[in-house]
Scaffold this motif. Structure first.
Motif, PDB file in Angstrom:
ATOM      1  N   HIS A   1      -8.263 106.720   5.273  1.00 38.48           N
ATOM      2  CA  HIS A   1      -7.140 106.410   4.397  1.00 38.48           C
ATOM      3  C   HIS A   1      -7.664 106.066   3.009  1.00 38.48           C
ATOM      4  N   THR A   2      -7.072 106.667   1.992  1.00 37.57           N
ATOM      5  CA  THR A   2      -7.482 106.442   0.607  1.00 37.57           C
ATOM      6  C   THR A   2      -6.268 106.069  -0.235  1.00 37.57           C
ATOM      7  N   ILE A   3      -6.436 105.045  -1.057  1.00 38.05           N
ATOM      8  CA  ILE A   3      -5.388 104.614  -1.984  1.00 38.05           C
ATOM      9  C   ILE A   3      -5.946 104.697  -3.404  1.00 38.05           C
ATOM     10  N   ARG A   4      -5.168 105.297  -4.303  1.00 39.69           N
ATOM     11  CA  ARG A   4      -5.569 105.418  -5.706  1.00 39.69           C
ATOM     12  C   ARG A   4      -4.432 104.913  -6.598  1.00 39.69           C
ATOM     13  N   VAL A   5      -4.791 104.145  -7.616  1.00 41.03           N
ATOM     14  CA  VAL A   5      -3.809 103.623  -8.573  1.00 41.03           C
ATOM     15  C   VAL A   5      -4.367 103.813  -9.978  1.00 41.03           C
ATOM     16  N   GLY A   6      -3.537 104.292 -10.899  1.00 37.07           N
ATOM     17  CA  GLY A   6      -3.978 104.506 -12.269  1.00 37.07           C
ATOM     18  C   GLY A   6      -2.890 104.201 -13.278  1.00 37.07           C
ATOM     19  N   ALA A   7      -3.308 103.900 -14.505  1.00 29.99           N
ATOM     20  CA  ALA A   7      -2.351 103.592 -15.562  1.00 29.99           C
ATOM     21  C   ALA A   7      -2.855 104.149 -16.884  1.00 29.99           C
ATOM     22  N   GLU A   8      -1.919 104.486 -17.744  1.00 32.13           N
ATOM     23  CA  GLU A   8      -2.236 104.969 -19.094  1.00 32.13           C
ATOM     24  C   GLU A   8      -1.249 104.350 -20.078  1.00 32.13           C
ATOM     25  N   TYR A   9      -1.789 103.886 -21.216  1.00 32.58           N
ATOM     26  CA  TYR A   9      -0.936 103.323 -22.272  1.00 32.58           C
ATOM     27  C   TYR A   9      -1.295 104.000 -23.591  1.00 32.58           C
ATOM     28  N   ARG A  10      -0.283 104.552 -24.246  1.00 28.01           N
ATOM     29  CA  ARG A  10      -0.488 105.223 -25.527  1.00 28.01           C
ATOM     30  C   ARG A  10      -0.419 104.175 -26.637  1.00 28.01           C
ATOM     31  N   ILE A  11      -1.591 103.857 -27.185  1.00 29.22           N
ATOM     32  CA  ILE A  11      -1.689 102.821 -28.216  1.00 29.22           C
ATOM     33  C   ILE A  11      -1.065 103.305 -29.514  1.00 29.22           C
ATOM     34  N   THR A  12      -1.412 104.506 -29.921  1.00 25.19           N
ATOM     35  CA  THR A  12      -0.841 105.167 -31.092  1.00 25.19           C
ATOM     36  C   THR A  12      -0.551 106.608 -30.681  1.00 25.19           C
ATOM     37  N   PRO A  13       0.103 107.380 -31.509  1.00 20.98           N
ATOM     38  CA  PRO A  13       0.326 108.789 -31.154  1.00 20.98           C
ATOM     39  C   PRO A  13      -0.963 109.558 -30.885  1.00 20.98           C
ATOM     40  N   ARG A  14      -2.103 109.068 -31.391  1.00 23.33           N
ATOM     41  CA  ARG A  14      -3.360 109.785 -31.189  1.00 23.33           C
ATOM     42  C   ARG A  14      -4.278 109.160 -30.140  1.00 23.33           C
ATOM     43  N   PHE A  15      -4.159 107.864 -29.868  1.00 24.84           N
ATOM     44  CA  PHE A  15      -5.095 107.174 -28.986  1.00 24.84           C
ATOM     45  C   PHE A  15      -4.380 106.616 -27.754  1.00 24.84           C
ATOM     46  N   SER A  16      -5.064 106.785 -26.608  1.00 26.38           N
ATOM     47  CA  SER A  16      -4.555 106.248 -25.341  1.00 26.38           C
ATOM     48  C   SER A  16      -5.672 105.508 -24.619  1.00 26.38           C
ATOM     49  N   ALA A  17      -5.281 104.459 -23.890  1.00 27.88           N
ATOM     50  CA  ALA A  17      -6.218 103.709 -23.048  1.00 27.88           C
ATOM     51  C   ALA A  17      -5.817 103.881 -21.594  1.00 27.88           C
ATOM     52  N   ARG A  18      -6.820 103.947 -20.693  1.00 29.06           N
ATOM     53  CA  ARG A  18      -6.557 104.236 -19.283  1.00 29.06           C
ATOM     54  C   ARG A  18      -7.431 103.369 -18.388  1.00 29.06           C
ATOM     55  N   ALA A  19      -6.969 103.162 -17.155  1.00 33.14           N
ATOM     56  CA  ALA A  19      -7.754 102.439 -16.164  1.00 33.14           C
ATOM     57  C   ALA A  19      -7.278 102.853 -14.777  1.00 33.14           C
ATOM     58  N   GLY A  20      -8.160 102.696 -13.793  1.00 33.44           N
ATOM     59  CA  GLY A  20      -7.794 103.085 -12.442  1.00 33.44           C
ATOM     60  C   GLY A  20      -8.700 102.475 -11.396  1.00 33.44           C
ATOM     61  N   VAL A  21      -8.253 102.506 -10.158  1.00 38.55           N
ATOM     62  CA  VAL A  21      -9.034 102.026  -9.020  1.00 38.55           C
ATOM     63  C   VAL A  21      -8.686 102.894  -7.817  1.00 38.55           C
TER      64      VAL A  21
END
Length: 568
Positions: free
Chosen positions: A452-472
């Motif tokens: 069994h595998t669980i994956r979670v991720g998120a993305e936030y667009r800081i500006t129209p050109r830059f995005s930050a991401r994280a996941g586990v």
């Protein structure tokens, strides 16, 4: 000793030389690899789409595309392995590899139809798994010796001194490990000459010693994909993928023992060391080196859907067929020994120096993925995947379904077991008499379970050109509790008695994305921790008080990933 082990060996001679459930699991594993955006979000893309990596996860994601996309992903893999035993200091091993993770392109064709607005085509190269790994260690305070295991195998197979003395050709009639152990003086016959009792170098209550191991592995599973997909009224997105895989794997494994007589002097070992046709006290240092190589090609199919009932919610479903492989493998072993007060050296090799050879078909597990994601405005994405890998569905079968073509070990097509299987096929006899892979496939069910595998991720667009991401992401152990607890005999293949059992795997990741007109660049960092156990050879559940050599492994990878791409 080893009555349980050898009772299976007697019934199933192929297990002494051919493939094993452990090999099947190795070839079925996949890594969390893809584009930098995909990896930085923990691979939780099953309900999102719009990324080249999604072709190999949920092909329904290809239907999300409305423009063309071309990308290239490079990966710097920094590996750090630590082995630790109960009484031995930990040992660290490091290496660095450069990988090409992914090259892909998606082409979108507008149909000018409201119900079916576009049809998309995707092409990609994807590194499904990397086998690059190296680790080593020491195991102190041994409780027994591989030589005693070999003696037990020889006793239960009723191997005679004359039989071992008259051949070094490894047909199925004699266990390969008995021949090599005899040639290298790891075992010694006592009692009746016609039916001797074999003994190893370990004298319980008198012998002490330590072991050393080293494993170096290389190779990969590379997949070439062609995918088709589209959408229905921008509510249902569908896709299918056809994959062709290339598998390559090499392993060099070392296991050595240094035994001592705890009652006399550290310079001497127990009384079971042969010297001039007798058993005497003396030094006994030896090492077994195994070389193994496998290569193969396979194919698979994937089908996926993404359902978007409202703009803020997406649900993904995907299933992967097994990869059907045709695999060829070669293997050999050498034993380097040092005996006696004079420390004389000798080297013995398997089968007169000729490689063993096998050819067979293999089926990897079925996989199912359920995903969900929320997209809030144009700034925030949160997604999650749940994946099931049905490892019990792995299966070995004969090459081209021709039993008489199968080679049982070392290049002998006319050995007695070719006749054994051929004459009993299609006669209504039990499966274990007609299927040379019966016991191997039963081992798969005994050793492995659904992962069994669980994956979670998120993305936030800081500006129209830059995005930050994280996941586990976290994968639970696919190995049965009975096997992990050493209550299960584990059969290995070729000339390799050692094996690895995986516990759990965890991924932590983060990353940044940059967009400028048609160009985009993503960078990600991913940390992977795999907890596993190294076993020098199988335990015997009937002798629970005797622990075979085992070491805990902490296998850690740090990946720095860069993706460059254009959308137009």
């Amino acid at each position: 000793m080893k009555k349980y082990v050898v009772s299976f060996l007697l019934c199933s001679p192929i297990l002494m030389m051919g493939q094993s459930a452990v090999d099947g699991f190795r070839f079925s594993q996949s890594d969390l690899k893809g584009t930098a955006r995909f990896m930085s979000m923990g691979g939780a893309f099953g309900a999102l789409g719009g990324d080249v990596s999604v072709i190999t996860q949920n092909p329904g994601g290809i239907g999300v595309y409305r423009t063309q996309d071309i990308s290239l992903t490079m990966d710097l893999d920094l590996q750090h392995a630590v082995s630790s035993g109960s009484v031995s200091p930990s040992v660290s091993t490091d290496q660095t590899k450069f990988l090409l993770n992914n090259v892909g392109a998606v082409f979108s064709f507008n149909t000018n139809n409201y119900l079916f607005p576009n049809f998309n085509l995707g092409l990609s190269f994807h590194k499904t798994a990397s086998f690059n790994r190296a680790y080593s260690g020491n195991i102190g305070n041994l409780k027994t010796s591989l030589s005693n295991y070999i003696a037990g195998v020889s006793n239960q197979n009723m191997v005679t001194d004359d039989a071992l003395n008259s051949t070094d050709a490894y047909s199925s009639s004699l266990p390969w490990i008995s021949i090599l152990g005899y040639d290298g003086y790891l075992i010694y016959p006592t009692g009746n000459e016609d039916m001797p009792e074999w003994i190893g170098q370990w004298d319980s209550g008198r012998t002490s010693g330590s072991g050393q191991f080293s494993i170096v592995e290389t190779g990969a599973v590379d997949e070439y994909n062609i995918a088709f997909g589209g959408n229905i009224a921008d509510v249902v997105f569908w896709g299918m993928d056809f994959g062709i895989t290339n598998l390559s794997f090499t392993q060099q494994a070392f296991w050595g023992e240094n035994l001592k007589d705890a009652l006399i002097d550290e310079a001497f070992v127990n009384s079971n060391v042969p010297y001039d046709s007798n058993l005497v006290n003396g030094r006994a240092d030896w090492g077994l080196v195994n070389n193994y190589r496998a290569s193969g090609t396979g194919f698979n199919y994937k089908l996926g859907l993404i359902f978007k009932p409202i703009q803020e919610l997406r649900i993904g479903l995907a299933f992967h067929t097994p990869t059907w492989y045709s695999i060829k493998e070669t293997f050999n072993a050498s034993l380097n020994t040092r005996y006696g007060q004079e420390q004389s050296y000798s080297t013995e090799v398997t089968n007169g120096g000729y490689d063993g050879y096998n050819e067979y078909n293999f089926r990897t597990p079925w996989k199912f993925i359920v995903s969900a994601a929320t997209v809030i405005g144009s700034r925030f994405i949160l997604s999650a995947d749940y994946q099931m890998d049905l490892y019990k569905t792995m299966k070995f079968s004969t090459y081209n379904n021709a039993l008489d073509y199968y080679d049982y070990g070392y290049g002998y097509y006319d050995d007695p077991y070719d006749y054994y299987w051929d004459t009993r096929a299609n006669t209504g006899t039990p499966a274990y008499l007609t299927d040379p892979f019966y016991y191997t496939n039963e081992d798969i069910k005994a050793y492995y379970k659904t992962m069994h595998t669980i994956r979670v991720g998120a993305e936030y667009r800081i500006t129209p050109r830059f995005s930050a991401r994280a996941g586990v992401a976290h994968s639970f152990s696919p190995v049965t509790e009975k096997t992990l607890d050493n209550r299960q005999t584990v059969f290995t293949s070729g000339t390799q008695p050692s094996y690895q059992l995986n516990n759990s795997t965890t991924y932590l990741s983060c990353g940044l994305g940059y967009r400028y007109q048609k160009f985009y660049a993503d960078i990600a960092y991913q940390y992977k921790h795999l907890s596993a156990d190294y076993h020098a050879y199988t335990p015997d559940p009937q002798e629970a008080g005797i622990a075979t050599p085992q070491s805990s492994l902490s296998l850690n990878d740090s990946n720095v990933v860069l993706t460059l791409g254009f959308r137009f």
